[in-house]
Design a protein around this motif. Sequence first.
Motif, PDB file in Angstrom:
ATOM      1  N   GLU A 208      50.836  42.140  42.074  1.00 19.51           N
ATOM      2  CA  GLU A 208      50.204  42.853  43.376  1.00 19.51           C
ATOM      3  C   GLU A 208      49.639  44.311  43.067  1.00 19.51           C
ATOM      4  OE1 GLU A 208      54.600  44.130  42.983  1.00 19.51           O
ATOM      5  OE2 GLU A 208      53.392  42.215  42.555  1.00 19.51           O
ATOM      6  N   TRP A 209      49.515  44.758  41.753  1.00 15.01           N
ATOM      7  CA  TRP A 209      48.791  45.931  41.367  1.00 15.01           C
ATOM      8  C   TRP A 209      47.647  45.529  40.714  1.00 15.01           C
ATOM      9  CZ3 TRP A 209      51.697  51.201  40.558  1.00 15.01           C
ATOM     10  CH2 TRP A 209      52.639  51.040  41.075  1.00 15.01           C
ATOM     11  N   VAL A 210      47.080  44.438  40.762  1.00 17.25           N
ATOM     12  CA  VAL A 210      46.074  43.977  40.217  1.00 17.25           C
ATOM     13  C   VAL A 210      44.917  43.506  41.350  1.00 17.25           C
ATOM     14  CG1 VAL A 210      44.993  42.357  38.366  1.00 17.25           C
ATOM     15  CG2 VAL A 210      47.243  43.262  38.293  1.00 17.25           C
ATOM     16  N   ALA A 211      43.676  44.224  41.299  1.00 17.87           N
ATOM     17  CA  ALA A 211      42.600  43.555  42.106  1.00 17.87           C
ATOM     18  C   ALA A 211      41.575  42.740  41.323  1.00 17.87           C
ATOM     19  CB  ALA A 211      41.944  44.718  42.968  1.00 17.87           C
ATOM     20  N   HIS A 212      41.350  41.554  41.820  1.00 17.46           N
ATOM     21  CA  HIS A 212      40.858  40.657  41.085  1.00 17.46           C
ATOM     22  C   HIS A 212      39.786  39.556  41.864  1.00 17.46           C
ATOM     23  CE1 HIS A 212      43.679  37.643  41.851  1.00 17.46           C
ATOM     24  NE2 HIS A 212      44.411  38.273  41.789  1.00 17.46           N
ATOM     25  N   PRO A 213      39.066  38.823  41.468  1.00 21.04           N
ATOM     26  CA  PRO A 213      38.081  38.182  42.475  1.00 21.04           C
ATOM     27  C   PRO A 213      38.878  37.289  43.262  1.00 21.04           C
ATOM     28  CG  PRO A 213      37.283  37.923  40.305  1.00 21.04           C
ATOM     29  CD  PRO A 213      38.414  38.746  40.148  1.00 21.04           C
ATOM     30  N   GLY A 214      40.376  36.996  43.181  1.00 20.23           N
ATOM     31  CA  GLY A 214      41.019  36.218  44.189  1.00 20.23           C
ATOM     32  C   GLY A 214      41.632  37.090  45.351  1.00 20.23           C
ATOM     33  N   VAL A 215      41.833  38.097  44.701  1.00 18.70           N
ATOM     34  CA  VAL A 215      42.282  39.359  45.654  1.00 18.70           C
ATOM     35  C   VAL A 215      41.475  40.672  45.414  1.00 18.70           C
ATOM     36  CG1 VAL A 215      44.394  40.520  46.506  1.00 18.70           C
ATOM     37  CG2 VAL A 215      44.715  38.353  45.412  1.00 18.70           C
ATOM     38  N   PRO A 216      40.565  40.687  45.907  1.00 25.91           N
ATOM     39  CA  PRO A 216      39.595  41.726  45.814  1.00 25.91           C
ATOM     40  C   PRO A 216      39.843  43.230  46.256  1.00 25.91           C
ATOM     41  CG  PRO A 216      38.656  40.356  47.489  1.00 25.91           C
ATOM     42  CD  PRO A 216      40.128  39.783  47.234  1.00 25.91           C
ATOM     43  N   THR A 217      40.775  43.208  47.213  1.00 24.84           N
ATOM     44  CA  THR A 217      41.054  44.716  47.864  1.00 24.84           C
ATOM     45  C   THR A 217      42.332  44.856  47.605  1.00 24.84           C
ATOM     46  OG1 THR A 217      41.295  43.454  49.962  1.00 24.84           O
ATOM     47  CG2 THR A 217      39.123  44.455  49.344  1.00 24.84           C
ATOM     48  N   LEU A 218      42.659  46.182  47.413  1.00 20.15           N
ATOM     49  CA  LEU A 218      44.135  46.866  47.397  1.00 20.15           C
ATOM     50  C   LEU A 218      43.684  48.310  48.070  1.00 20.15           C
ATOM     51  CD1 LEU A 218      45.260  46.102  43.719  1.00 20.15           C
ATOM     52  CD2 LEU A 218      46.137  44.946  45.683  1.00 20.15           C
ATOM     53  N   PRO A 219      44.734  48.889  48.400  1.00 19.11           N
ATOM     54  CA  PRO A 219      44.548  50.086  49.166  1.00 19.11           C
ATOM     55  C   PRO A 219      43.804  50.979  48.089  1.00 19.11           C
ATOM     56  CG  PRO A 219      46.765  49.462  49.545  1.00 19.11           C
ATOM     57  CD  PRO A 219      46.366  48.243  48.606  1.00 19.11           C
ATOM     58  N   GLY A 220      42.842  51.552  48.633  1.00 20.55           N
ATOM     59  CA  GLY A 220      41.845  52.617  47.689  1.00 20.55           C
ATOM     60  C   GLY A 220      41.019  52.021  46.692  1.00 20.55           C
ATOM     61  N   LEU A 221      41.036  50.463  46.564  1.00 18.08           N
ATOM     62  CA  LEU A 221      40.310  49.775  45.586  1.00 18.08           C
ATOM     63  C   LEU A 221      39.866  48.507  45.896  1.00 18.08           C
ATOM     64  CD1 LEU A 221      39.869  50.187  42.340  1.00 18.08           C
ATOM     65  CD2 LEU A 221      42.069  48.743  42.290  1.00 18.08           C
ATOM     66  N   GLU A 222      38.504  48.161  45.551  1.00 20.30           N
ATOM     67  CA  GLU A 222      37.721  46.995  45.912  1.00 20.30           C
ATOM     68  C   GLU A 222      37.042  46.557  44.721  1.00 20.30           C
ATOM     69  OE1 GLU A 222      34.705  45.137  49.262  1.00 20.30           O
ATOM     70  OE2 GLU A 222      35.341  47.023  49.499  1.00 20.30           O
ATOM     71  N   VAL A 223      36.872  44.985  44.275  1.00 19.33           N
ATOM     72  CA  VAL A 223      36.123  44.711  43.318  1.00 19.33           C
ATOM     73  C   VAL A 223      35.504  43.485  43.883  1.00 19.33           C
ATOM     74  CG1 VAL A 223      38.064  45.572  41.722  1.00 19.33           C
ATOM     75  CG2 VAL A 223      38.137  43.116  42.371  1.00 19.33           C
ATOM     76  N   SER A 224      34.682  42.956  42.805  1.00 17.20           N
ATOM     77  CA  SER A 224      33.462  41.913  43.148  1.00 17.20           C
ATOM     78  C   SER A 224      34.463  40.581  43.302  1.00 17.20           C
ATOM     79  CB  SER A 224      32.405  41.911  42.372  1.00 17.20           C
ATOM     80  OG  SER A 224      31.704  42.830  42.358  1.00 17.20           O
ATOM     81  N   ARG A 225      33.827  39.383  44.116  1.00 16.39           N
ATOM     82  CA  ARG A 225      34.745  38.362  44.311  1.00 16.39           C
ATOM     83  C   ARG A 225      34.345  37.250  43.167  1.00 16.39           C
ATOM     84  NH1 ARG A 225      37.142  36.904  49.029  1.00 16.39           N
ATOM     85  NH2 ARG A 225      37.203  38.578  50.550  1.00 16.39           N
ATOM     86  N   GLN A 226      33.416  37.735  42.350  1.00 13.05           N
ATOM     87  CA  GLN A 226      32.622  36.545  41.553  1.00 13.05           C
ATOM     88  C   GLN A 226      32.062  37.021  40.302  1.00 13.05           C
ATOM     89  OE1 GLN A 226      30.424  33.603  43.702  1.00 13.05           O
ATOM     90  NE2 GLN A 226      29.087  33.186  41.873  1.00 13.05           N
TER      91      GLN A 226
END
Length: 670
Positions: free
Chosen positions: A45-63
């Motif tokens: 739950e501390w990892v932002a990745h294409p399957g879970v792209p958003t965390l508090p204060g963080l957003e990554v690409s989906r693909q």
Amino acid sequence: MTAELVRGQNHPLSQVRLEIRVSAGRPVMAVATLGDESGKVPGVEWVAHPGVPTLPGLEVSRQAAADHRLAVDLDAVSASVHRVSVLLALPAGVGGPVSFGSVAAPFVAVTGLDGTEVATYTITGLEAESAVVALELYRRQGAWKVRAVGQGYAGGLAELLTDQGLSQAHRLAAGINDAVVQGLARSVPAPPRTADGDRSRQAAASALGPDQSGSPYGAQGPQSGAGPYGANQNPQGPSGTGYPAGATPTDPDASQPTPTTPTAGGSIDYSHPRRQSAAPPPPAPTAPPAQPGQPARPVAGDATGWSMEERLYNQVWGMFEDLARSTAAYRSAVDFADTRMEKELDQVLSDPRSRMGGQGDAAREAAQAKHMQLVDQAREALDRDLVQLGAEADVVEPALPAAYARWDNPVWHAYRVPMEMPMAVRLGDLHLPESDPLHIPMLVRLPLERGLWIDSGRSGSSDGSFADSHELRRLAMESAVAHTARLLAVHPADEFTVHVVDPAGSGARELAPLVRSGVLAAPPAVGAAGVAAVLGQLTERVDLVQMAVRGGMADSLPPGFDTAQQLLVVNDFPHGFDDRAVTQLRYLADEGPGVGVHLMMVADREDADSYGPLLDPLWRALLRLTPVPEDHLADPWVGHAWTYEPSLVPPGSQVLQQVLAQVAAARAKY
């Protein structure tokens, strides 16, 4: 001045809201991990990745993409987070390069929200490595710094995550790669260049492998992993992912637009994002020459793309970014003016000799005058940008195709059932308090990546008016019918099927246009038995298609199997739903979009409180929309709360009935 870092070098960060841009030349996966004080990642739950792209204060690409933009708000991360690591990995199983030694050296830049580069790093010296820790943002004595890392791993993403202390590293790495591989397999390749230079975008050939790249906003932008309207700000609403947002918010092919940078004079550069393609796209229309000293005249389609539809889509996204940036600059200037005035007044009050008498009054007046001057200058710059954007909206809105147009657009009077699925569909408009009446279309990519939750609960509209519960339920159903009709209208006749569940029959009046026209797969299901039958049918469909896809037998489905996209509209939830039905509904929300089964719920969150936390995953899986204007869509890119206004049929208009009649006639042929 930009700091050009080398491996191991660090640089202080003066801003907490940042953008990390990655350019790799070939498609790579972008992942970000949050580490504790010892640098370890406690769990998945501390990892932002294409399957879970958003965390508090963080957003990554989906693909996987050649270019990425990661949004970071260091003030929004948990106090227990002391390190944010940006990871790059090559996707496996797609026929691409297997090591970074065979591709161009990846380039990473840390920028402010205005595009100004703070630090850059070119990752050199990689050979057999297929995953690399590009850089890390870390906290030291209450301040944040960025460090160039460049640590590669020949064992790939799994080895990298294991080295960061994650016990489930191999399972997570496999899941991330599978999600990216499926996304690439579903994506639509760029069409070949044609003689006329304006070829329509090709739709997916099979409903079993839909492009789930999401929406430009809300679910996804032209390439940002999740568009800027990714998260619902209302604490009772579902947390989402993005504008066009999607920020996706909600939206990626193989590249992403780079926001333009304000010039020194404060005005916006209105050259819109350029799509990266294997071959040069056809040229955009040429704007009429501007008068000397005047900004260029806007023109519809002033963005690159393979077709006019794609150019207009990218132009709308560019307008959204321009408005977000201009408003952010104005708010920042006002905040600076307020802070400066408070500081100057504090200095006056801190000296007892200047508190009283003419000296103190003069100092206060001078501070207030400076404040007004700064605010007026900021407002003047914002007004100048709004005038330009308003002029652009005036020429873009009439030129939009039916899928992007409002219901009052004359293009609907020339409507014909399309032969191809469009890139996106309009679900409403977005605007900010400073920009009213300028509205930006909210375009959501197709096929839908997330279901929709039409909130029928009591809430305050943006203009301060309140509707009673009965009126809100009626408006919510009208919104659902309008969205459903639009989705039917923009798909080919045999590629979209709608099911309706109305257990108590409370939505019969609003559903009448869909029922009378004959566009539904069957009459609305009523009662507990009807709910169970429809949910059982769609659940079995999801299971069957998943088994066929996983077994490599997608072409061997039973004869007569409906390969169209499926939409389930649920009214008055949770009335008529038992525990089994609720579980099936959650399953459809989670697994359905990947195999072409989508969910649209008309529900009041308070009515479902008796289920407790059981339904929380359901709310989070859906994009919350409202039947009345409300500022609940959060923009993680610049932190705006966008006001959403639904796209409804004008009172007294017959356009909905006319469009549904054509859809029904076309469906009758199949």
